[in-house]
Write a protein that holds these residues in place. Sequence first.
Motif, short mmCIF file in Angstrom:
data_model
loop_
_atom_site.label_atom_id
_atom_site.label_comp_id
_atom_site.label_asym_id
_atom_site.label_seq_id
_atom_site.Cartn_x
_atom_site.Cartn_y
_atom_site.Cartn_z
N GLY C 37 -56.43 42.63 -57.78
CA GLY C 37 -55.88 42.27 -58.87
C GLY C 37 -55.82 40.58 -58.73
N LEU C 38 -54.82 40.13 -59.65
CA LEU C 38 -54.57 38.86 -59.77
C LEU C 38 -53.11 38.47 -59.86
CD1 LEU C 38 -57.04 38.03 -62.76
CD2 LEU C 38 -57.47 37.48 -60.39
N VAL C 39 -52.82 37.58 -59.41
CA VAL C 39 -51.43 37.02 -59.40
C VAL C 39 -51.35 35.70 -60.17
CG1 VAL C 39 -51.33 36.19 -56.81
CG2 VAL C 39 -49.28 36.26 -58.04
N LEU C 40 -50.30 35.54 -61.07
CA LEU C 40 -50.00 34.44 -61.98
C LEU C 40 -48.80 33.82 -61.41
CD1 LEU C 40 -50.14 32.45 -64.36
CD2 LEU C 40 -49.26 34.23 -65.79
N VAL C 41 -48.94 32.60 -61.21
CA VAL C 41 -47.44 31.99 -60.64
C VAL C 41 -47.47 30.53 -61.55
CG1 VAL C 41 -46.03 30.95 -58.78
CG2 VAL C 41 -48.02 32.75 -58.30
N ASN C 42 -46.26 30.62 -62.28
CA ASN C 42 -46.12 29.21 -63.16
C ASN C 42 -44.64 28.88 -63.28
OD1 ASN C 42 -46.30 31.90 -65.60
ND2 ASN C 42 -44.79 30.29 -66.01
N ALA C 43 -44.74 27.55 -63.64
CA ALA C 43 -43.40 26.96 -63.68
C ALA C 43 -42.97 27.60 -65.21
CB ALA C 43 -43.27 25.58 -63.83
N MET C 44 -41.71 27.84 -65.19
CA MET C 44 -41.08 28.22 -66.71
C MET C 44 -40.41 27.03 -67.48
SD MET C 44 -39.69 32.08 -65.68
CE MET C 44 -39.56 32.54 -67.69
N HIS C 45 -40.43 26.05 -66.77
CA HIS C 45 -40.02 24.59 -67.34
C HIS C 45 -41.04 23.70 -67.32
CE1 HIS C 45 -35.53 25.88 -66.55
NE2 HIS C 45 -36.16 26.84 -65.91
#
Lengths: 140, 140, 140
Positions: C37-45
């Motif tokens: 699959g895929l993993v998304l990692v993002n800053a929420m700020h």
Amino acid sequence: MKSHTKHLTFNVPARMGFVNITREIEREVADSGVREGLVLVNAMHITASVFINDDEPGLHEDYKRWLEWLAPFDPSPEKYHHNRTGEDNGDAHHKRQIMGREVVVAVTAGRLDFGPWEQIFYGEFDGRRPKRVLVKIIGE
Amino acid sequence: MKSHTKHLTFNVPARMGFVNITREIEREVADSGVREGLVLVNAMHITASVFINDDEPGLHEDYKRWLEWLAPFDPSPEKYHHNRTGEDNGDAHHKRQIMGREVVVAVTAGRLDFGPWEQIFYGEFDGRRPKRVLVKIIGE
Amino acid sequence: MKSHTKHLTFNVPARMGFVNITREIEREVADSGVREGLVLVNAMHITASVFINDDEPGLHEDYKRWLEWLAPFDPSPEKYHHNRTGEDNGDAHHKRQIMGREVVVAVTAGRLDFGPWEQIFYGEFDGRRPKRVLVKIIGE
């Protein structure tokens, strides 16, 4: 859900260069059998990029000059502390941040869902050796 | 797995401008019926961006001045070899690399899984004509 | 299709800093049970980044100096109109655009499908308070 994984290898004969890899990615989409989904294409090395822009040689010259202004090649450890490690590619780690690591593209009706001029490029900033690009497709 | 595809069209009346498209993307997420998944939002044109930042007019002025410093508008073919093609938008192809082509956002419990200030923008760098944004949602 | 969502919190004790979060993301991939699959990692700020590059302290010093050249800290409302709001972090909104909001990484055979030097970093440009990172994993 279907998934499809492929590692492609590129060996750019210069320090910096751009390679149009759209045909290779289209082939992987066709091989995957995915009709609706997403394709991730990313450089697996941290001195290289995958990006989407125009296949126009003048623009690629412009990008090279601009990236050299933003982060000039300089093997000295004064300009780039990274080069204290014995490497000379501090500039390449900066150029890659401008151009990006990856693209995510929609797959619709079994094809890359692209605007009229979108083309996928491998961007090399520390070349003259084989380096890899990952293609991951998920969908149905 | 569900999937949902939408092409949105924007016509920015200036060369450079930013449009908050968060409401449009929220509507597509609702229409998709996806509760858990990912949404890709990307410019389909190579002189435009989709990015996430603050909906604050002073910041948008700052971005415009900063992008003009990083890649000034100049229709001459000397500054941008790309303009040898007869186009005058070499600068726009550079500005778009800084601001990015796309965002990928998590969908959780049927909604964009956002921090308190995250808003999605269409960024135009060669406007005054209709251009498209792709929304692709996959999940369950 | 499986999905897995996690919000991580980081509190960087300086205005600018980089934190290697690769182990945390690996743990989430293991917890998700996703094999492909895929993993998304993002800053929420919007004054922070998530990016992939080298875990080398000299390079991180270089990035800090370079980002300070590209978008210097200046609390005055003359340099950054954004600071007319009473905030002093106009520079941080620019630095985050250079380093990016998010990464998308392939999951293959239950693990992050990484090149030899790829490491995931949280990049902070307006720290000294808790801020969040989103991890979203989808696949099977």
